[in-house]
Each structure stands twice: as structure tokens, then as C-alpha cells.
Design an enzyme around this catalytic site. Structure first.
Site, mmCIF file in Angstrom:
data_model
loop_
_atom_site.group_PDB
_atom_site.id
_atom_site.type_symbol
_atom_site.label_atom_id
_atom_site.label_comp_id
_atom_site.label_asym_id
_atom_site.label_seq_id
_atom_site.Cartn_x
_atom_site.Cartn_y
_atom_site.Cartn_z
ATOM 1 N N ASP A 69 -9.965 3.142 2.097
ATOM 2 C CA ASP A 69 -10.121 2.310 3.420
ATOM 3 C C ASP A 69 -10.869 3.101 4.563
ATOM 4 O O ASP A 69 -11.876 2.752 5.132
ATOM 5 C CB ASP A 69 -8.812 1.789 4.326
ATOM 6 C CG ASP A 69 -8.155 0.924 3.448
ATOM 7 O OD1 ASP A 69 -8.837 -0.113 2.634
ATOM 8 O OD2 ASP A 69 -6.937 0.482 3.262
ATOM 9 N N LYS B 222 0.767 -1.220 0.016
ATOM 10 C CA LYS B 222 -0.363 0.047 -0.099
ATOM 11 C C LYS B 222 0.850 1.183 0.034
ATOM 12 O O LYS B 222 0.284 2.084 -0.417
ATOM 13 C CB LYS B 222 -1.035 -0.099 1.342
ATOM 14 C CG LYS B 222 -2.170 -1.095 1.048
ATOM 15 C CD LYS B 222 -3.179 -0.790 2.199
ATOM 16 C CE LYS B 222 -4.194 -1.773 2.203
ATOM 17 N NZ LYS B 222 -5.260 -1.683 3.076
#
Ligand code: ATR
Length: 301
Positions: A118, A82
């Protein structure tokens, strides 16, 4: 073979026009994203397919170039890529920049744009499933890892009233609080039931979000690290752990009478938002949530 079976088989057949999306991770076998996204494509009758790609860290640059080279429409990015993926992208959305991590890459005419869904996934779960608006809310986040940082940043940008980050390692809580301080009053405390600052934060919190790995399967049979008896009875208690769905924290919070929010919603909605970014279409988010809930229920964890 009946018509519905034929249709469901036909709907997953690939054609010369099939568009491809996927997820980069290492490992990736455990990912529930292919399940959610392929179900969404079938539901909407889209000629798309979503593929898991196991990408080793040393191959991340080549794999990202492959998205451009092969005309892949977009990919989700999971552990451990990420942060590392950011250097291979052409543009990074401001919220992903604040978080310092990307979980969705959208391919737009040869350019790769990074997003992070997220924290937004958590916010959508908060709004849709708990009916709560983060605006002005007094929030306590337990944990200071990647998930806590994403949630803190999204809450800060959505106008939360204040954020307290409680973590076993206080320096990491300070780093998360420091990241959002320009947008919201934020402080760090020790996740220690003997720390008066932690106890004060527990008593004041309107929304409590547990983001540590404590209580996660297979080590789920442990007491919660948040003493729920110190919370207000109307505090919303959220656990982003979704295996098991009913964690020891969720059970304790329910017993105290607090409203609760379980973790699979954040996973489903981060996927729904990624789906919308990659395809440009409204996600069938209820279906994505349902598919995920059914799958987790079948695991019997
Ligand atoms: P993620 O990216 O999923 O958020 P992470 O970055 O590994 O995961 O963060 C894990 C979080 O769980 C951290 O806040 C960690 O606390 P430390 O920073 O002190 O390590 C927290 N955590 C893990 N095990 C814990 C435990 N037994 N007690 C308290 N906190 C724990």
C-alpha cells in the site's frame, strides 16, 4: 465473430496449467483488483486468472491454508483481514512488519510470505504521476488509519525529511508518529483548523496526503478538512480517496494553484507491485492504471 473477439475469448480460457491468484476480503464484491490483474494477465498473454474470494473472518486461517493446499500462487488481502492474516504466514517482509499489516501474500514452495504494497503503491504513484521524490520531503499526513500508517512507514523508509500526522483523534496520530520515529523525525497534531501546530505544519508542508474517509462517495459533497489557503502554492496535494476522482479537496487545491495527485494511482500501483511479487514479472502498470481510470470514469461518480 472476428479474430480479435476470438482471441480475447481464448485469452481468458482456463487450461490445466492455469495459475491462480486472487483477493481475500469480506465483502469483496466491490474490489477492483480482479479487473486490474486479469487485464494485466491478458495484456502479457499469461495463462493466469485472478479470483475474488469472500472469506469470513472465522475462516481466514482455513482459507490461508487453502493457498498452500491448492497451490494458489498468491493473494491480495483486503479489509478486514490485513492484520489478522499475519499469524497464518511463515514470514513477513520488514516493511510489512513495521506497518503491522499485510496486503499481499506470496506462495513460495509451500511457504507463505507477507508483504504490504500500500505505502509503496503511494510512493510509486508519487514518483511516476507527480514526478516527486519523497527523499528529504516535509510531509503532512491527514488521518491516522491503516492507509495513513502504511504511507507513513513507506515514506519513513524511503528517507522523507519529516512527517507530521494530523488526526481528529490525536492519540491515533501519536501512535502512527510513534511507529515511524525510529526512521524519521515525526510528530502528531490535532486535525483542527484552530490548532497553531496544525497551521504551522500546513504552511511548512511540501507534500500533503489526505487519507481520511472525508469526501468519499456517497458523502462527497462536503468541504475539505484541510484548509488549502494555509498551504504553500507549490505544495503537492494528494488525496487517496478515488471515488470521486476529483474530491472537494482536489478541486480546492487546484483552484489554489497547487499541483495535485488523485487517489486511483495508489490503488493501481499497489496492485502493480503485488502483481510483480506474485508473478515475478514486470507489471504492465500503465495498462493497470488505465483500466482502473476507465472503470472509475464509467461509474460517473
Ligand atoms: P483506513 O484504513 O482506510 O485508513 P480507518 O482506519 O477507518 O480507514 O481510518 C479512517 C480515518 O479517517 C481516521 O483517521 C479517522 O479519524 P479518527 O481516528 O479521529 O476516527 C478519519 N476520519 C473519518 N471521519 C472523519 C471526520 N468526519 N473528520 C475527521 N476525520 C475523520
Amino acid at each position: 465473430m472476428d479474430v480479435s473477439t476470438v482471441k480475447s475469448i481464448a485469452s481468458v480460457m482456463l487450461t490445466g496449467k492455469t495459475k491462480v491468484a486472487g483477493v481475500f476480503g469480506d465483502p469483496v464484491e466491490h474490489s477492483l483488483s480482479p479487473l486490474m490483474h486479469n487485464a494485466a494477465f491478458r495484456e502479457l498473454g499469461m495463462d493466469w486468472v485472478y479470483v475474488p474470494f469472500r472469506v469470513k473472518p472465522e475462516a481466514l486461517g482455513a482459507a490461508t491454508d487453502g493457498v498452500r493446499a491448492m497451490g494458489i500462487a498468491g493473494v491480495n488481502v483486503t479489509v478486514p483481514h490485513k492484520v489478522a492474516v499475519m499469524e497464518f504466514l511463515d514470514e513477513i517482509d520488514p516493511e510489512a512488519q513495521l506497518i503491522g499489516a499485510v496486503n499481499t501474500v506470496v506462495h513460495r514452495e509451500g511457504r507463505l510470505v507477507g508483504y504490504n504494497t500500500d505505502g509503496q503503491g503511494f510512493l510509486r504513484s508519487l514518483r511516476r504521476q507527480a514526478g516527486r521524490d519523497p527523499k528529504g520531503a516535509t510531509v503532512l499526513i491527514a488521518g491516522a488509519g491503516g492507509a495513513a500508517l502504511a504511507i507513513a512507514c513507506s515514506l519513513a523508509l524511503a528517507g522523507a525529511g519529516s512527517i507530521t500526522v494530523a488526526n481528529r483523534t490525536v492519540a491515533k496520530a501519536e501512535a502512527v508518529a510513534g511507529r515511524v520515529k525510529g526512521h524519521v523525525p515525526a510528530r502528531a497534531v490535532s486535525l483542527d483548523p484552530d490548532d497553531p501546530a496544525f497551521l504551522d505544519a500546513l504552511g511548512e508542508a511540501e507534500i500533503v496526503i489526505h487519507t481520511t474517509s472525508v469526501g468519499m462517495y456517497p458523502r462527497h459533497d462536503v468541504p475539505p478538512i484541510i484548509p488549502v489557503e494555509r498551504l504553500a502554492e507549490d505544495a503537492l496535494v494528494c488525496d487517496i480517496v478515488y471515488r470521486p476522482r476529483e474530491t472537494s479537496l482536489i478541486r480546492a487545491a487546484r483552484e489554489r494553484g497547487c499541483p495535485v495527485l488523485t487517489g486511483e494511482g495508489m490503488l493501481a500501483y499497489q496492485g502493480a507491485i503485488a502483481f510483480e511479487l506474485i508473478t515475478g514479472q514486470t507489471a504492465p502498470e500503465e495498462l493497470m492504471l488505465q483500466v482502473l481510470q476507465d472503470h472509475l470514469a464509467e461509474e460517473r461518480i
